[in-house]
Design a protein around this motif. Structure first.
Motif, mmCIF file in Angstrom:
data_model
loop_
_atom_site.group_PDB
_atom_site.id
_atom_site.type_symbol
_atom_site.label_atom_id
_atom_site.label_comp_id
_atom_site.label_asym_id
_atom_site.label_seq_id
_atom_site.Cartn_x
_atom_site.Cartn_y
_atom_site.Cartn_z
ATOM 1 N N LYS A 21 36.233 29.251 -90.459
ATOM 2 C CA LYS A 21 36.255 30.022 -89.596
ATOM 3 C C LYS A 21 37.565 30.656 -89.635
ATOM 4 O O LYS A 21 37.817 31.864 -89.407
ATOM 5 C CB LYS A 21 36.061 29.377 -88.380
ATOM 6 N N GLY A 24 37.793 33.455 -92.086
ATOM 7 C CA GLY A 24 36.663 34.302 -91.705
ATOM 8 C C GLY A 24 35.610 34.395 -92.874
ATOM 9 O O GLY A 24 34.930 35.265 -93.111
ATOM 10 N N VAL A 25 35.141 33.031 -93.136
ATOM 11 C CA VAL A 25 33.927 32.855 -94.217
ATOM 12 C C VAL A 25 32.731 33.120 -93.293
ATOM 13 O O VAL A 25 32.709 32.813 -92.078
ATOM 14 C CB VAL A 25 33.858 31.445 -94.370
ATOM 15 N N ASP A 26 31.807 33.793 -94.026
ATOM 16 C CA ASP A 26 30.497 34.116 -93.350
ATOM 17 C C ASP A 26 29.734 32.752 -92.549
ATOM 18 O O ASP A 26 29.941 31.802 -93.364
ATOM 19 C CB ASP A 26 29.551 34.876 -94.263
ATOM 20 N N GLY A 27 29.161 32.883 -91.600
ATOM 21 C CA GLY A 27 28.443 31.768 -91.130
ATOM 22 C C GLY A 27 27.597 31.074 -92.103
ATOM 23 O O GLY A 27 27.401 29.741 -92.171
ATOM 24 N N GLY A 28 26.683 31.722 -92.470
ATOM 25 C CA GLY A 28 25.505 31.446 -93.550
ATOM 26 C C GLY A 28 26.512 30.657 -94.996
ATOM 27 O O GLY A 28 25.778 29.752 -95.184
ATOM 28 N N GLY A 29 27.437 31.233 -95.014
ATOM 29 C CA GLY A 29 28.155 30.723 -96.456
ATOM 30 C C GLY A 29 28.688 29.271 -95.933
ATOM 31 O O GLY A 29 28.838 28.658 -96.766
ATOM 32 N N ALA A 30 29.350 29.255 -94.951
ATOM 33 C CA ALA A 30 29.992 28.268 -94.549
ATOM 34 C C ALA A 30 28.995 26.947 -94.265
ATOM 35 O O ALA A 30 29.508 25.929 -94.765
ATOM 36 C CB ALA A 30 30.485 28.235 -92.992
#
Length: 397
Positions: A21, A24-30
């Protein structure tokens, strides 16, 4: 100019997601990458070469690895332990294949899955204590020790009458104890066992007053089923069994009948181990089976590594260093190190001068994830717990 680079130390899924977070990693990618962030080393004992070779093949096929004894490949040995090495993602891929394999490997796949779930961390939850409630996971709970014995190793029988016992309980509650653990029989090395009737005689008058006067749950430190039954009938809330249901075969049934939480402590005669933590985990799994078959709810079981029982000083220190390995069980952990001989022998101090050593073990235990600490010096250990919680659990008080 050098790049700004450092290692990140994480202990659970929430912490790695927080790092994603921050950048700024995309939620799906995380969600996809989180299982790649955790690297595990699992040890499985007493496998046949066929089982071990299949396991190694499956781990290698998923990018992980496995270490086995020399002689496993050509089956020139009968048994081997195995170290499985990989990320959560690699283990989950291997688990899918193992479910289709013979030689009881499908059952091992289920145990690996259970362990991965357990290692994600224990959720905050409420322990129901026969009308009392304890929240586990928000902060470390402090259990105050109240021995009503004439031969206690730590307090010399100072509370061996009703008035002094109640006054000590009052003092501990005022100092912040969340639980009072009442014991009527000493268990230090060389202690003299007492009869069921004598143990009941010692604890019953105290229980009657404690359950009426205090709001905190009352735990009973006993290995005898009949003592546990009488205590629960008098209104006690928790049973703390130093032999994990092994000393009295009726104990599991009594605990189940009354729906009481159960602390199961590791213990054994002698100090011989094949593998200290592996033997302890096996011991707890066997006691869990006894409890569950008798009707004790899994959510009511707490484990205690039994520091000071069936272990040398060196083994006690090793168990302290490896406390996090108990996480594989997915159960709350109680730690009882207060004034123990491990501290006395390390620091060369008598029981009444071991508060600082106890504090060190309490802080390290909390850092390793224990949920409850069992102590004599409540005021000091509450302060240490609160400070350690602020760092480890991000808890404010």
């Amino acid at each position: 100019m050098s790049f700004n680079l450092h290692n990140i130390v994480i202990s659970n899924r929430e912490e790695v997601l927080e790092e994603f977070k921050k950048i700024g990693v995309d939620g799906g990618g995380a969600g996809v990458m989180a299982p790649k962030a955790f690297h595990y080393l699992f040890k499985v004992y007493d496998l046949t070469p066929k089982q071990a070779n299949i396991l190694k093949q499956e781990m290698l096929g998923k990018g992980g690895d496995a270490a086995v004894a020399r002689g496993c490949v050509d089956a020139s040995i009968e048994k081997t332990d195995i170290l499985l090495i990989g990320t959560e993602k690699q283990f989950r891929a291997a688990i899918k294949k193992l479910r289709l394999q013979p030689f009881r490997l499908a059952r091992l796949a289920e145990q690996l899955e259970e362990t991965l779930v357990n290692l994600r961390g224990r959720k905050v939850r409420t322990l129901e204590c026969r009308g009392k409630h304890l929240v586990l996971g928000e902060r470390t709970l402090v259990m105050g020790i109240l021995n009503v014995t004439p031969d206690s190793f730590s307090d010399g029988g100072k509370f061996n009458n009703l008035e002094s016992a109640v006054e000590q309980a009052r003092r501990m509650v005022d100092e912040g104890a969340d639980i009072i653990d009442l014991g009527g029989e000493s268990t230090h090395p060389g202690y003299e066992p007492i009869s069921v009737d004598e143990e009941i005689r010692r604890i019953t008058p105290v229980i009657k007053v404690l359950v009426q006067e205090f709001d905190v749950p009352i735990s009973i430190d006993t290995t005898k089923a009949e003592v546990a039954r009488v205590a629960l009938e008098e209104g006690a809330h928790i049973i703390n069994d130093q032999w994990s249901l092994r000393a009295d075969p009726r104990m599991a049934g009594v605990v189940a009948e009354y729906g009481a939480p159960l602390v199961m402590m590791h213990n054994q005669n002698g100090t011989d181990y094949h593998d200290l933590m592996g033997d302890m985990i096996r011991f707890f799994r066997e006691s869990m089976d006894i409890a569950l078959k008798a009707g004790v709810e899994r959510n009511n079981i707490i484990v205690d590594p039994g520091i000071g029982f069936g272990k040398t000083v060196e083994q006690n220190i090793e168990a302290m260093r490896r406390l996090k390995e108990l996480d594989c069980l997915g159960l709350p952990v109680l730690l009882g190190t207060s004034r123990k001989s491990m501290i006395g022998k390390t620091l060369d101090l008598p029981p009444d001068q071991r508060v600082e050593g106890t504090g060190a073990t309490v802080a390290l235990g909390i850092a390793a994830g224990v949920d409850i600490v069992r102590v004599h010096d409540v005021k000091e250990m509450v302060r240490i717990s609160r400070m350690t919680d602020a760092i480890v659990r991000h808890a404010s008080h």
